[in-house]
Design an enzyme around this catalytic site. Structure first.
Site, short mmCIF file in Angstrom:
data_model
loop_
_atom_site.label_atom_id
_atom_site.label_comp_id
_atom_site.label_asym_id
_atom_site.label_seq_id
_atom_site.Cartn_x
_atom_site.Cartn_y
_atom_site.Cartn_z
CB CYS A 140 -0.92 -0.02 1.21
SG CYS A 140 -0.14 -0.57 2.73
CG HIS A 191 -0.27 3.41 5.86
ND1 HIS A 191 0.20 2.80 6.99
CD2 HIS A 191 -0.52 2.41 4.98
CE1 HIS A 191 0.22 1.48 6.82
NE2 HIS A 191 -0.22 1.22 5.60
#
Ligand code: NAD
Length: 349
Positions: free
Chosen positions: A141, A220
């Site tokens: 990711c 994130h």
């Protein structure tokens, strides 16, 4: 046209999202998904009508009255491609199983070491490298987000050096046995593996990174600093690079999107399945160029969703089903990418 039959091995956080996305593609058929245990998500898969297969112990499913279609080898027999969505690090053991099926193509995830496949893949950066390969790896990711941002900027302005600080989510929302309650946990490596992983896709970009873990499950965050060889003269030139890019979503504090919680809230409110955000989010009003022409920007990444479009494009690339432009367009349309821009005003401030 015969549809490509795709198996998803490991119906977890990534696997269930990949399975849903495959069901939306006109050129693909979901041949089945696998589960290790007969838990609630095995029931959910059956309830949705997905062909469910047992990874190792079919009796455990029969004992719970969960209808399975067979074992993993039976599923692989009926598939052209397998997307390995097993927990990170298990892929190499699974590769030994897959190699018994000479016509089976394999796509691994970013939790595997890059050496597992000859190509580490990001759709916008190196689609062509994956065409007709037998084994590829969709990068993680964090790496996916960085490739989407760095690759077009490098093409236009030349990146002399990129520096990235990563604030990683401690766990996914359903990982109740993992995570940080109340601390900052710097990862004790410099550079962190993220910069190294970006170079598996974009070897020409000088990049370094530091990472740490924060007590959040939502997304994130990245702080990215870039020195260019030909610096843009203003931030608008940066905005223009991404304004038509459906895999990048501009957010702004001026519309109240101040945190990752607000981004997730918007995704839920606009009806995204599971509140998923496939796009990398970029704060438009928190981006700037300093006097030396160095760019600073904040990104937010939905770790469970961002790699889903890449997996779909990876299938098209290894099976040579479509060229890059066609594949990205089909994937973006099928997943509704770009439609988080509910109101043009979200973009114009
Ligand atoms: P997960 O733990 O949510 O799901 C893994 C699934 O695989 C589970 O259903 C588990 O039962 C099943 N499984 C267990 N043993 C297996 C085996 N031997 N073979 C096949 N499946 C098995 O994990 P996840 O978060 O979906 O991660 C899958 C991969 O995707 C990892 O490589 C991970 O690094 C990568 N990835 C995860 C994220 C994320 O944020 N969750 C983001 C990007 C990439």
């Amino acid at each position: 046209m015969n549809k490509v039959r795709v198996a998803v091995n490991g119906y977890g956080n990534i696997g269930k999202r990949v399975a849903d996305a495959i069901k939306k593609q006109p050129d693909m058929e979901l041949s089945g998904v696998t589960k290790a245990h007969p838990d609630y998500s095995a029931l959910e898969a059956v309830h949705k009508g997905l062909p469910l297969y047992a990874i190792s112990n079919p009796d455990a499913f029969f004992e719970q009255d969960i209808a399975i279609h067979g074992s993993l080898p039976e599923l692989l027999e009926r598939s052209d491609v397998v997307i390995d969505c097993s927990p990170g690090g298990i892929g190499r053991a699974n590769l030994a199983i897959y190699s018994k099926y000479p016509n089976l193509k394999v796509i691994f995830q970013g939790g595997e070491d890059a050496s597992i496949a000859p190509v580490s893949f990001n759709a916008q950066s190196n689609f062509e490298d994956a065409i007709n390969q037998n084994i590829i790896r969709v990068v993680s990711c964090n790496t996916t987000a960085l490739c989407r941002i760095l690759s077009p900027l490098h093409d236009l302005f030349g990146i002399k050096k990129a520096r990235v600080g990563l604030v990683r989510r401690a766990a996914d929302p359903n990982q109740t046995k993992k995570g940080l309650m109340n601390a900052w946990y710097p990862t004790a490596h410099f550079p962190s593996h993220h910069a190294i992983d970006v170079n598996t896709v974009l070897p020409d970009i000088p990049i370094t990174s530091l990472a740490g873990i924060a007590p959040t499950t939502l997304m994130h965050g990245h702080m990215v600093f870039i020195e260019f060889t030909k610096a843009p003269s203003n931030v608008k030139e940066i905005v223009d690079v991404f304004s038509e890019n459906k895999r990048v979503f501009f957010v702004t504090t001026k519309r109240g999107i101040e945190t990752t919680a607000h981004i997730k809230d918007l995704a839920h409110d606009t009806g995204r399945s599971r509140g998923d955000i496939y796009e990398v989010c970029l704060w438009k009003d928190a981006m700037g160029l300093d006097e030396q022409g160095e760019l600073g920007m904040h990104l937010a990444i939905d770790q469970q969703a961002i790699v889903i479009p890449e997996n779909i494009d990876a299938i098209r690339a290894i099976c040579n089903l479509a060229d890059k432009e066609t594949s990205l367009r089909m994937t973006d349309e099928s997943l509704g990418m770009g439609r988080l821009k509910i109101d043009p005003l979200l973009l114009t401030v």
